[in-house]
Every structure is written in C-alpha cells, then in structure tokens.
Design a protein around this motif. Structure first.
Motif, PDB file in Angstrom:
ATOM      1  N   LYS A 233       0.884  -1.023  -0.042  1.00  8.26           N
ATOM      2  CA  LYS A 233       0.100  -0.043   0.027  1.00  8.26           C
ATOM      3  C   LYS A 233       0.855   1.282   0.109  1.00  8.26           C
ATOM      4  O   LYS A 233       0.650   2.127  -0.702  1.00  8.26           O
ATOM      5  N   ALA A 234       2.050   1.332   1.011  1.00  5.84           N
ATOM      6  CA  ALA A 234       2.905   2.372   0.717  1.00  5.84           C
ATOM      7  C   ALA A 234       3.620   2.667  -0.548  1.00  5.84           C
ATOM      8  O   ALA A 234       3.639   3.787  -1.023  1.00  5.84           O
ATOM      9  N   ALA A 357       0.094   4.919   5.042  1.00  6.77           N
ATOM     10  CA  ALA A 357      -0.546   3.327   4.725  1.00  6.77           C
ATOM     11  C   ALA A 357      -0.765   2.983   6.281  1.00  6.77           C
ATOM     12  O   ALA A 357      -1.753   2.145   6.000  1.00  6.77           O
TER      13      ALA A 357
END
Length: 588
Positions: A233-234, A357
């Motif tokens: 996600k990051a 995130a």
C-alpha cells in the motif's frame, strides 16, 4: 619405477589386495595411481595402504573411450595386469597441462608435484561452487588465485564478457585485483565501497525506488506475512503522492477521513475523541480536510476544530455534522490502483507514504496493530537517521536493466570483476544488500531474450552470514539464493560460496553446488556436512581434510574427474588476508 605388485591375494569391497614384492612398508608410492588394462577399458586405482606384506589398491574409476570416468560398476576380469599410469592417462584425470581457454588452473597436484590440476572451464564456470575451510586455511588466497587465473589472456583471447561480482566481507581483496587493469588490455576491475562519502572509490548505491516489495520486507526485517500488504500500500501511495497524480489529494482525503471516522465511532469518551482527532489532523491534513476546514450550516459557519467542542453535558454536540462532512471524502479504493513505477522517489518519500499507509490500517485506534505495524516506521527511520541512508540515495531515474548493465562498467568500458566491499556495514544490512543485488542480477538474466548472453557470477565471502536457513521462505515464499541455486544455471546466474562454517549455510543452496574446494576443517558439525556432500571421495582423502596444510585443499565435483588434493600457488598480488603479528604490535 620398481616392481611392487605381486599376485592378487584378496578383495575387500572396491579394494584389491596385492602381495608386496619389496617387503617394505614404504609410503613412497602412497596415493599414487595405477592402471589395470582390461580389454578396451583401463581400470584406475589408488594405492591407499602399504605394509610389509600387502599393497591395497582402491578402484576409483575407468578410462573408457579415451575419457576418465569416476566410479566403477564391476571389477577388472584380470587384476594381475597392474602397472603405474602413463603420462597421457594421468592427464585424463588431472587435466591437460596446456594453457587454453577451455581449462582453468586450480593448483599443483599434491602427489604429482610437477603437474597442475586443471579443470574444464565450462564444467566449473557453469555450475555453482563452494570453497570451504577454517579461518587461516587459505581460502582467500585460493579465491584470489582462481579469479586471477580466470581473468588472464589465453591463446590470444580474454574473457571480455565475464561478469564477476565478489561480495568482500572484510575488504581484503582490493589489492589482489588492483593490477588486472594494467596487465591485460580490455580487462578491468573496480571496487565499490560501503564507506559513505569516500571519494577514492565508487560508493555502493542502490536507488531506493528500485526496491520492490520483497526487498523492502527484507530491509525492514518483516516477520509477519500480513505486514506485506502495508508495504504494498505504501508503494502505491508513494506513486500517488510523488507522481503528481491528479487523484493524489483524493486518496489522502480518503485515508484521513476513514481514520477520523474510526476514531468517532471508537466508543471512547468525547475528550479522548476530540484530542485524538486534533492530533491526527495536526499531522495529516490537506487543503480540503484540516482543522480549519469550514463546515457550513444554514445561518452559521464553523471550523472543523470548533465542531469538536464539548458542551456542558460532556458531549460533542456537532458530531453528526462532522460525520456528514467526512462522508463524501470516503470514495476510493487503493486496491484498484495499478501504478506504473517508472519514476524516482527517495527513502523520505516512501516514509511519508508509509505513514499514510499505517493510519489507513487503523493503527491509531488499535494498540496491538499499532505496535506491530509501527515497527516498520521505526526500522525505516533508523536507516534514514544513519549513514546507511546514503546507500539508497536517489540520483535521478534509472531502470533496473540499465542499473545492472552500468554496474559492470568502469569509465564506460566493460568491467569483468566488481569487488563490492561490504565490510563497513553491519551484518544484517550486508545480508539484505547481497540479497537485493542478487535478485536484481537474477531478474536481469531471466529476462534476456538470448539466454545466458550476460552471465553473472556472484561470489560471497563469509557466505554463511548471508545464505542461511532463514525466514524468507515463510514471509516471501522463497529465498533468493535458494531460487538462484535451483534455477540460476539455465539463465547464467552462478553462485560461489566461500565459508568457514558450512553447517550454518542453507542446506538447499549447498546441495545445489556441483564443485567443492575443501581446505582444512575439523569441527564435527562442519565435517558432518562435508561427509554428506562428498561423492566418489574415499575415506582416506576425507580424513586428510582435518590435517591439511594452509593452502592445500581437497577438490572434487563435476568439474574434477577425480577427487584429489592440490596445493594452491600464491596469488600475485596477495589479498590482505594474513593474520596480524601480535608480538610486533606489543613489542615496538
């Protein structure tokens, strides 16, 4: 040679016992080889024991169709026809003595001291290998000598398209290869140093944006599989934030709004809710969503922060207005994003994205999740706040293919040997760096249309520090060294292990090595490993490993027709691997 052998007086497994005609228990011919012609074949034996009455000959192979084959499946029909080897027969076992591109000089024969043991270059260079032995046994000198023998002119040709990378754990090989550039036109070597801001050498650098999810998991020492999706996600968020994607603020607002909604519905008391929301919006905010955002109602206008005021009954009386205000911001799903990562970003950019995130995972409202996930930030921050940050510095975009190709260049010319000095970083980071580099190299070779056209040999000094039975299989589903050991040969990615503790190496990787050079070793755990990997090696030779002199080694494997002991010539120049003289330091 004098006549030693009388009549055959017995058999013991693959041994033939002869009468000793000399009646002398002499060691003069011990370990010499003999031939027993048998029709179109010639059986080869080794003299392994001599006493006053008998001579014991161990059958070790056959010469069939003019080639030596180790091992036997039957005994000679008439073992009495025994003689010492002819020179041409010996060369079939230890290698032709001509200096050609098809052979590599390993070391001088311990028995036939006027000859060198040479291996077929193709059999040695196209397979994984291991050089094992105790500290001080001569491994470093042997490695330097072998590489020097490989990187030299033969028959008017040079290995201009060789690509050897040596991960140097102690920085001891610099001087061993410093003259390669000068000795032969077209051959080059270079040093990549892990000392930050060392102007004398090229500095180790892997741009942070080249790290994929698996690399980041290794770098951040991930121990829970569920943490990987936070890193993923990051990675997506750093694309959104850094690439000036028009949806950047939409994603930011979505994440912040969802986090605030979680706080509002957490069941905490109003004071805690108010304080936590203010804390979040003080750190994470956008032009559209901040403490100063205006919430309009008919007849009056208030800021977001004012709507958090607590009334006389101890309640946030405008909480419904806050929820209504936040609802429109929650409208995107990051899972649907398929970013193109062809852009550069820094480690700081990733840290910022990781922050978002983490709050999107609800870490602010869940202490157990916070503790587990926040370790990622702590580990990343420790790198950012250390000299190691420079190792991941971004100097403009470069793709992985170009990065690997430029790695093997020096002053825009082909560089056949790259010595990566990792002695100035701690073991954990060094282990991660070797894995990241190895993955980049392996991925590069697997994507080539002309398979094997850019072969890469990865040699790891103190390999037991990096190639271990570790967590990678559990977390990532694979270990890059194990993958290379099983798949690398067909793509031209070859591993070379140098280690004083084979018992600490990955058993999978060690099992895939086809050739071995074993120096003095006597630790029971390590000898047990050596015993398991030896093939076509008699017990006497294996026992000698415990008492070998420095610089001598037992060599065996697919590139060696016969297991034998060799004495390595010293490399020129020498590596800086000798032990210091403590008396010279004490008494001046």
């Amino acid at each position: 040679m004098e006549n030693l052998f009388g009549s055959v007086i017995g058999f013991d497994a693959n041994r033939i016992i002869y009468q000793n005609l000399t009646k002398k228990a002499s060691i003069k011919y011990l370990n010499y080889h003999v031939a027993i012609p048998d029709g179109n074949e010639i059986y080869i034996g080794e003299i392994v024991a001599i006493d006053e009455e008998t001579i014991s000959v161990l059958l070790v192979g056959q010469i069939i169709n003019d080639q030596f084959k180790a091992g036997i499946i039957k005994k000679p029909s008439d073992p009495s026809k025994i003689r010492f080897l002819y020179t041409n027969e010996l060369f079939k076992m230890i290698g032709d003595q001509n200096d050609s591109i098809e052979s590599i000089e390993i070391g001088r024969s311990n028995i036939y001291k006027q000859y060198y043991v040479k291996t077929k270059a193709l059999d040695f260079l196209a397979s994984h290998f291991a050089i094992l032995g105790n500290s001080g046994a001569g491994k470093s000198c042997a490695v330097a000598r072998i590489i020097q023998n490989i990187l030299k002119q033969k028959q008017g040709k040079i290995p201009e398209d060789a690509h050897i990378v040596l991960f140097d754990a102690y920085g001891e090989y610099n001087q061993a290869f410093r003259n390669i550039n000068d000795q032969t036109i077209g051959l080059n070597s270079k040093v990549i140093n892990s000392i930050v801001n060392d102007a004398s050498e090229e500095t180790l650098n892997i741009p942070f944006f080249l790290l994929d999810i698996d690399d980041l998991a290794l770098l951040l020492n991930v121990r829970e599989v569920e943490t990987l999706h936070v890193i993923e996600k990051a990675k997506k968020l750093v694309y959104v934030f850094k690439s000036n994607d028009e949806r950047s603020n939409v994603y930011k607002n979505d994440i912040i709004a969802e986090c605030l909604m979680d706080i509002l519905t957490s069941g905490r008391n109003p004071n805690q809710i108010r304080d936590q929301i203010i804390a979040v919006l003080s750190k994470y905010n956008t032009n559209e969503l901040s403490l100063n955002s205006e919430i309009n109602q008919p007849g009056y206008r208030r800021t977001f922060k004012q709507c958090l005021n607590i009334d006389e009954q101890g309640k946030i009386n405008a909480i419904s207005l806050v929820i209504e205000f936040l609802a429109p911001f929650i409208k995107v799903d990051l899972e649907d994003l398929n970013p193109n990562y062809d852009f550069d970003y820094t480690i700081d950019d990733f840290y910022y994205a990781l922050d978002f995130a983490l709050i999107s995972e609800g870490t602010i409202n869940n202490s157990s999740v916070y503790e587990k996930m926040n370790n990622l930030k702590v580990r990343l921050a420790s790198i950012i706040n250390s000299d190691s940050k420079e190792l991941f510095k971004t100097r403009g975009y470069i793709d992985k293919k170009t990065f690997v190709e430029e790695f093997f260049l020096k002053d825009h010319e082909k560089c056949q040997l790259v010595n990566v000095n990792i002695s100035h970083v701690d073991d954990r980071l060094a282990k991660t760096l070797t894995k990241i580099y190895s993955r980049l190299f392996f991925d590069y070779t697997t994507e080539l249309k002309d398979r094997g056209s850019f072969s890469i040999h990865i040699i790891l000094e103190e390999a037991h520090r990096y190639i271990q039975n570790d967590f990678d299989n559990t977390i990532l589903g694979y270990n890059i060294f194990e993958r290379i050991s099983k798949e690398g040969r067909k793509y031209g990615t070859i591993l070379g292990l140098i280690s004083q503790r084979p018992s600490e190496l990955s058993t999978t990787v060690l099992s895939q090595c086809a050739n071995f050079i074993i120096f003095r070793m006597f630790h029971p755990d390590d000898m047990a490993i050596i015993d398991k990997i030896t093939t076509n090696v008699n017990e006497e030779a294996l026992e000698q490993v415990k008492s070998l002199q420095p610089g001598s080694a037992l060599v065996f494997g697919s590139a060696f027709p016969l297991a034998t002991i060799v004495k390595f010539d010293l490399p020129n120049p020498l590596p800086n691997s000798e032990n210091f003289n403590i008396l010279d330091k004490w008494y001046k």
